[in-house]
Design an enzyme around this catalytic site. Structure first.
Site, PDB file in Angstrom:
ATOM      1  N   CYS A 132      49.860  62.764  28.562  1.00  0.00           N
ATOM      2  CA  CYS A 132      51.252  62.745  28.310  1.00  0.00           C
ATOM      3  C   CYS A 132      51.267  63.406  26.745  1.00  0.00           C
ATOM      4  O   CYS A 132      50.693  63.460  26.099  1.00  0.00           O
ATOM      5  CB  CYS A 132      51.865  61.209  28.137  1.00  0.00           C
ATOM      6  SG  CYS A 132      51.946  60.520  29.414  1.00  0.00           S
ATOM      7  N   CYS A 147      43.120  54.866  29.637  1.00  0.00           N
ATOM      8  CA  CYS A 147      44.513  54.320  29.674  1.00  0.00           C
ATOM      9  C   CYS A 147      44.434  53.178  30.688  1.00  0.00           C
ATOM     10  O   CYS A 147      45.172  52.315  30.706  1.00  0.00           O
ATOM     11  CB  CYS A 147      45.197  55.177  30.218  1.00  0.00           C
ATOM     12  SG  CYS A 147      44.984  55.933  31.767  1.00  0.00           S
ATOM     13  N   CYS A 185      50.958  61.857  23.489  1.00  0.00           N
ATOM     14  CA  CYS A 185      49.786  61.055  23.382  1.00  0.00           C
ATOM     15  C   CYS A 185      48.652  62.045  23.265  1.00  0.00           C
ATOM     16  O   CYS A 185      47.519  61.501  23.502  1.00  0.00           O
ATOM     17  CB  CYS A 185      49.631  59.953  24.468  1.00  0.00           C
ATOM     18  SG  CYS A 185      50.827  58.644  24.307  1.00  0.00           S
ATOM     19  N   CYS A 206      52.624  50.655  27.845  1.00  0.00           N
ATOM     20  CA  CYS A 206      53.274  51.889  28.368  1.00  0.00           C
ATOM     21  C   CYS A 206      52.276  52.586  29.421  1.00  0.00           C
ATOM     22  O   CYS A 206      52.875  53.063  30.188  1.00  0.00           O
ATOM     23  CB  CYS A 206      53.112  53.107  27.033  1.00  0.00           C
ATOM     24  SG  CYS A 206      54.033  54.334  27.448  1.00  0.00           S
ATOM     25  N   CYS A 207      50.953  52.519  29.202  1.00  0.00           N
ATOM     26  CA  CYS A 207      50.079  53.048  30.187  1.00  0.00           C
ATOM     27  C   CYS A 207      50.381  52.404  31.635  1.00  0.00           C
ATOM     28  O   CYS A 207      50.292  52.890  32.512  1.00  0.00           O
ATOM     29  CB  CYS A 207      48.610  53.060  29.649  1.00  0.00           C
ATOM     30  SG  CYS A 207      48.223  54.372  28.558  1.00  0.00           S
TER      31      CYS A 207
END
Length: 580
Positions: A210, A238, A213, A127-128
């Site tokens: 985000c 990240c 997170c 995702c990162c």
């Protein structure tokens, strides 16, 4: 029942002496000015958090031409988006929102689910990468330096931060102008200058990221405890800030990689970490994709293209990329173009042997243009048989292009090799005489390339132009590519001349006054024996060479090529004469 109240992190009260703070501010402004003066094109990545507001204010106050951007991941807090407008209004500057590719996000969701990052470390890394790292890499294309708001106090992983660091992953310089600031100094600056404050800072958020997170933290918790709080690790990073010294060994399991998995360069559950393993670089996936796109563009636009292949490391990487570009799943197909090599007759035997073995193994078509043939025809004239034939390659190359009517030749030149290379377009137009005119090149906006040529004209195309020497070696390590043995350490008789190790050969014999010695050496680049030198090295694996390359202060051509030391304009002159 006793009710327990949870005390959240709060913005520190101003306790810093303003005269001492002013000294820090003056130093900060001097650092910002130094960065702007040292680099032609610089960008600053802001998250709109406290540290980044300090840097933004310093940039605006000094009035220097540093561009500001933010990574709009698609999962930001509403308050962050509102801050963008507020900051732009206050300073009259534009904050460029960089968003992830919608296709990559869709593939991530299809594989892991919208919030799959909660389920595994791999899914979180993926995702990162999709929402932050890949957009950052794109945001930094074309710049030679970038700034961050990182501080040493923020995390254990940032304890060794310096003001200036080499971002070897992206081939540029990274600056941390607040590296030695304390949290109290940050907030004293903000309060004394009445800077905009992110609303979440008033709600217990010490760090901004985000929305799904990031959470508020308790009083006395680590400032980054609210980032990926479900992960029980000291490192809460990240991957945006790749540490050059970080090294990772990826041990692949036997599970076949699907097309969806290949989009996300994350470690499998069998990943192991060691201090002696090669640097893992997710940026390689972006470089690979760009190069494959360029190669496919050549085939799509050109009627009769070819690829230069000498058996050197850059052409080996390019050849590997080409085979990936036209592969059906795991099934190899023959390339839709021939390979071309301009043989000076003075090549290292190990390289020619490797070239021929590769062609035989893959069933590729190889066309060899011989400088010897040009000498026999009289189009190349040398004073004596041992003269360098490197410049003579241009004549033989043009003759080969004319004989086979090639309208495009792909080559492994890279911008980091030499100053003249840095001027080069990806699609480099050559006129009917094969000459390069820097003023006659075509724009390449938004990765749109124009390969249209008239009869007699041609294109020289550089699919790995944006790669660095370090990228090449990391890719070789990751893809486990075979190379000629002379790229690794071996004993060789050499003579030290003008800072170079000149090999003792039939082409470059030592004179009676020369003192030769046998040293452990390797070749960083290979070419004509008459002008290519090795470097002292005991590096016997790609991993060893990665460590050497990361510390090197001299380009590979500057350290090994005698022909480039005759004049600062040597390469540019040869290119204008038709050299690749």
């Amino acid at each position: 029942m006793i009710e327990q109240t949870i005390r959240l992190w709060r913005i520190p009260e101003q306790t810093i002496d303003l005269s001492a703070l002013q000294i820090k501010i003056d130093i900060l402004h001097a650092r910002i000015k130094h960065i702007a003066q040292a680099h032609r094109h610089t960008r600053f990545a802001t998250s709109l958090a406290a540290e980044d507001m300090v840097v933004t204010d310093a940039i605006a106050t000094t009035g220097l031409p540093i561009e500001v951007f933010t990574l709009d991941t698609g999962r930001l807090h509403t308050e962050t988006l509102q801050m963008i407008e507020q900051v732009q209004s206050r300073y009259g500057l534009h904050i460029n929102p960089i968003q992830p590719a919608s296709g990559d996000v869709a593939q991530y969701i299809a594989q892991y689910g919208l919030n799959g990052f909660y389920e595994s470390e791999d899914a979180k890394k993926a995702c990162c990468f999709v929402r932050k790292i890949a957009p950052l890499n794109l945001a930094l294309v074309g710049v030679d330096a970038w700034l961050t708001g990182q501080r040493r106090e923020q995390a254990v992983t940032r304890g060794e931060l310096d003001f200036e660091e080499p971002d070897t992953a992206r081939g540029m310089t990274k600056y941390n102008p607040l590296y030695d600031w304390s949290e109290s100094e940050i907030w004293a600056y903000i309060q004394s200058r009445q800077l905009p404050i992110h609303p979440l800072h008033h709600q217990g958020y010490a760090s901004i990221g985000c929305e799904p997170c990031t959470r508020a933290i308790r009083e006395n918790e680590d400032v980054r405890a609210g980032r990926w709080w479900w992960l029980q690790k000291e490192s809460k990073e990240c991957g945006l800030h790749v540490t050059p010294a970080a090294v990772v060994k990826v041990v692949k399991d036997s599970t076949p990689v699907t097309s969806a998995q290949s989009v996300f360069p994350v470690a499998s559950s069998t990943t192991a970490f060691t201090e002696t393993s090669p640097l893992r670089n997710d940026y390689l996936d972006w470089l690979e994709a760009e190069s494959i796109y360029i190669i496919r563009e050549v085939v799509g636009q050109c009627a009769n293209p070819a690829m230069l292949f000498s058996g050197g490391k850059d052409s080996i990487v390019m050849f590997h990329l080409a085979r990936k570009a036209f592969r059906f799943g795991t099934r190899e197909i023959k390339l839709p173009f021939p390979l071309v090599h301009i043989d000076t007759g003075h090549n290292y035997a190990e390289v020619i042997q490797f070239r021929d073995q590769t062609v035989a193994r893959t069933g590729s078509k190889l066309i060899v243009g011989h400088v010897e043939d040009s000498i026999r025809k009289g189009t190349v004239k040398l004073r004596k048989p041992t003269d360098s034939r490197n410049a003579a390659q241009a004549t033989t190359l043009l003759e080969t292009i004319a004989e086979y009517s090639f309208d495009a030749l792909m080559g492994g030149a890279r911008r980091d090799e030499e100053k003249a290379r840095a001027k080069e377009r990806i699609f480099s137009f050559r006129d009917e005489f094969g000459q390069w005119d820097p003023k006659a090149q075509r724009p390449e906006l938004w990765r749109l390339y124009n390969a249209r040529v008239s009869t007699g004209e041609n294109m020289r195309v550089f699919p790995i132009s944006n790669w660095t020497e370090l990228d090449i070696w990391q890719y070789i390590a990751r893809e486990k590519l075979d190379l000629p043995s002379i790229y690794y350490t071996h004993k060789r008789e050499v003579v030290q001349k003008n800072g170079l190790l000149v090999p003792v050969t039939d082409i470059t014999p030592k004179t009676p006054s020369d003192h030769s010695e046998y040293l452990d050496v390797r070749f960083r680049t290979v070419g004509d024996i008459s002008c290519t030198c090795p470097v002292a090295s005991t590096a016997g694996t790609p991993e060893d060479i990665i460590r050497e390359t990361a510390l090197s202060q001299i380009t590979e051509r500057g350290a090994t090529r005698m022909d480039d030391q005759t004049s600062e304009a040597s390469m540019e002159r040869r290119k204008k004469e038709g050299y690749f």
